[in-house]
Design an enzyme around this catalytic site. Structure first.
Site, PDB file in Angstrom:
ATOM      1  N   LYS A  78       0.848  -1.198   0.000  1.00 28.03           N
ATOM      2  CA  LYS A  78       0.000   0.000   0.000  1.00 28.03           C
ATOM      3  C   LYS A  78       0.881   1.245   0.000  1.00 28.03           C
ATOM      4  CE  LYS A  78      -3.948   2.042   2.495  1.00 28.03           C
ATOM      5  NZ  LYS A  78      -4.840   1.957   3.680  1.00 28.03           N
ATOM      6  N   SER A 158      -9.973   2.310   2.687  1.00 22.08           N
ATOM      7  CA  SER A 158      -9.004   2.955   1.849  1.00 22.08           C
ATOM      8  C   SER A 158      -8.038   2.011   1.134  1.00 22.08           C
ATOM      9  CB  SER A 158      -8.188   3.933   2.689  1.00 22.08           C
ATOM     10  OG  SER A 158      -7.379   3.251   3.614  1.00 22.08           O
ATOM     11  N   SER A 182     -10.522   0.199   6.960  1.00 25.45           N
ATOM     12  CA  SER A 182      -9.825   0.254   5.666  1.00 25.45           C
ATOM     13  C   SER A 182      -9.135  -1.024   5.217  1.00 25.45           C
ATOM     14  CB  SER A 182      -8.790   1.371   5.685  1.00 25.45           C
ATOM     15  OG  SER A 182      -9.409   2.616   5.526  1.00 25.45           O
TER      16      SER A 182
END
Lengths: 492, 95
Positions: A78, A158, A182
């Protein structure tokens, strides 16, 4: 032979050790898959050269039977994790072309254990969002589509790049972070497994901060076993993060297959919220039935302050964000826009560098911390947070081993569908997950079925602090009963 | 509680975010929607409840007071938008 990208992480690990294929072959298969899947916009930086170099090293180790726990396993990272010499932006324009000179603790532990980096994954800007639509690199497209429809759906957020990449077989596992849901919500939207560990289990050092008292790193992968394998490498004490816990990391994989007979599972009545899709309720009942059949005992529990978790979160998280994001001032790194003086330069830089959702949260946070409003908002929210945690403490004190809930109130929604005028509509996605962050507990999302539109749905298991092992044991039972879910490949 | 346009401009300035005049009304309505949503917290009876300071019970860690890092000026400056030698450059602050 099965395509190398379709293997689970555990299968790939075993195949590498048996020398059925090489780490370079495995990395190349993923590099090719990533190139063919650019339509999904899951990766914001591809690092094929790094991947091949790391895979070559892994092959040397594998040949000399010197393999480390993740030797040769290709992963996506990420974009919130600082990666040395590889652009890291949290998918915000304000970080511009930031190239860290250091590596986050979590990713350094993955490389220490032999993993291979494929690239950086898209996410909502500064992890603020539930659909990956706030990224400055544009939205990620969910590899799943509704039955008989070509409409683009969101992969959740997210960690939408992480969930989409794992579901589309563009990596064997991915790092992710979870502040209000998330990891778990995107996992639920893509038919993947994601765990947010207990607060303090993974070091936050080198992870771009959103709300420091809530942020926690964890893995997304295609099976419960794969997430257990990854978490073992990601977790552990780090002197550089004063909130990381000095506690031995168990062998999470060993928790799989442990009997769940006699465990007590709580079903919180407050999670039957108005507006929840009927099929979510049915899925939840199915989950209860599976655990019952495995010998677990089911009890109804009460978490009376559940409905206040989301409003408290939307005070605490923006407050912390407004402080954390004060560092982006155009002086030391990232974007700089000229202004008439230094204040003008700050204001212009931050107005141009931050997206609308981030600016909104910074302003809410600034307001609730400002003189005259601090007690009414921030202090009250922190008191409510104490009550939310107390609800869980009481529940666990009565002998409950884990709590079962749905992960999300609906299946994946369409791109732009919730981008309307009211930001609250998007926030409601996190209604079942945000309590877990507020209480600092571990939460695991497991794919448990498909909606009437043919989209994946997830169930969430919430555990006692630092009892991720029980979640893995129970998660494996649900996984076994539910089977696995793969999207059909349409993107090339 | 809700915010008026003047407050929106004040918060924006405190947050060091430039807001165009055209955006104030829009921002005001979004902020008020969020404030209306969090308003329900005021109905919770928090008499005698301590505000949370740490989600996991832990003592603040201390370490030995010694230098463990440093001498990496080049690393620190690597991403600077403007620099001169080992310094960050900013617009003139003192008249």
């Amino acid at each position: 032979m099965t395509e190398l990208t379709s293997l689970t992480l555990a299968e790939a690990r075993d195949g590498l050790r048996k020398r059925a294929f090489s780490a370079v072959e495995l990395a190349d298969a993923h590099v090719a898959a990533i190139e063919q899947a650019r339509a999904l916009n899951a990766y914001v930086v591809e690092t094929p050269d790094v991947a091949r170099a790391m895979a070559k090293d892994a092959d040397t180790r594998l040949k000399s039977s010197d393999a480390r726990p993740l030797e040769g396993i290709p992963l996506g990272i990420k974009d919130l994790f600082a990666t040395k010499d590889v652009r890291t932006t949290a998918c915000s324009r304000i970080l511009d072309n930031f190239v860290p000179t250091y590596e986050s603790t979590v990713t350094s532990q993955l490389w220490r254990d032999g993993a291979v980096m494929l690239g950086k994954l898209n996410n909502d800007e500064f992890a603020m969002g539930s659909s990956n639509e706030t990224s400055c690199f544009g939205p990620v497209i969910n590899p799943w589509r509704r039955k008989g429809s070509n409409a683009a759906l969101v992969p959740g957020g997210s960690s939408g790049g992480s969930s989409a990449a794992v579901a589309a077989r563009l990596c064997l596992g991915a790092t992710a972070t979870d502040t209000g849901g998330s990891i778990r919500q995107p996992a639920a939207f893509t038919g993947t497994v994601g765990i947010k560990p207990t607060y303090g289990r993974c070091s936050r050092w080198g992870i771009i901060a959103y709300a420091s008292s809530l942020d926690q790193a964890g893995p997304i992968a295609r099976t419960v076993r794969d997430t257990a394998i990854l978490l073992r490498s990601m977790a552990g004490h780090d002197p550089k993060d004063s909130t990381s816990v000095d506690r031995a990391v168990p062998d999470y994989e060993a928790a799989l297959g442990r009997p769940v007979k006699g465990l007590t599972i709580g079903i919180p009545k407050e999670y039957r919220v108005p507006g929840m899709a009927a099929e979510i309720g049915t899925l939840w009942e199915q989950g209860v039935a599976w655990l019952k059949a495995a010998g677990a005992e089911i009890v109804e529990v009460s978490l009376p302050h559940t409905k206040y978790a989301l409003p408290a979160y939307y005070i605490v998280a923006p407050a912390e964000a407004s402080s954390n994001l004060a560092r982006y001032d155009g002086v030391r790194y990232g974007l700089r826009q000229p202004g008439r003086d230094v204040i003008g330069m700050y204001e212009k830089t931050r107005a141009d560098g931050f997206g609308a959702e981030v600016r909104r949260r910074i302003m809410i946070g600034t307001y609730v911390l400002s003189a005259g409003y601090y007690d009414a908002y921030y202090l009250q929210a922190q008191k409510v947070r104490t009550l939310i945690k107390r609800d869980f403490d009481d529940c666990f004190a009565k002998g409950v081993d884990a709590i079962l809930t749905p992960t999300t109130p609906s299946d994946a929604f369409g791109l732009g569908e919730k981008a309307g005028a009211d930001p609250i509509e998007m926030y409601l996605n996190d209604v079942f997950t945000v309590t877990v962050n507020m209480a600092g507990l571990p939460g695991l999302s497991i794919p448990a079925g498909l909606s009437s539109d043919g989209l994946p749905l997830g169930l969430q298991l919430i555990g006692r602090p630092f009892d991720e092992e029980t979640l893995f044991s129970l998660g494996a039972v649900i996984e076994q009963a539910a089977g696995s879910f793969m999207p059909e490949r349409w993107w090339y | 509680m809700s915010v008026d346009e003047k407050t929106v401009r004040r918060i924006a300035h405190l947050a060091r975010v430039a807001v165009a005049e055209d955006d104030v009304a829009h921002l005001q309505s979004e902020l008020n929607a969020i404030l209306a949503f969090v308003e329900q917290l005021s109905e919770v009876d928090c008499q005698g409840v301590e505000p949370m300071t740490s989600v996991t019970p832990m003592a603040m860690k201390k370490r030995e007071d010694k230098i463990t890092d440093g001498g990496i000026a080049e690393d620190v400056l690597r991403n600077a938008p403007a620099r001169e030698g080992s310094y960050f450059l900013v617009p003139k602050v003192v008249e």
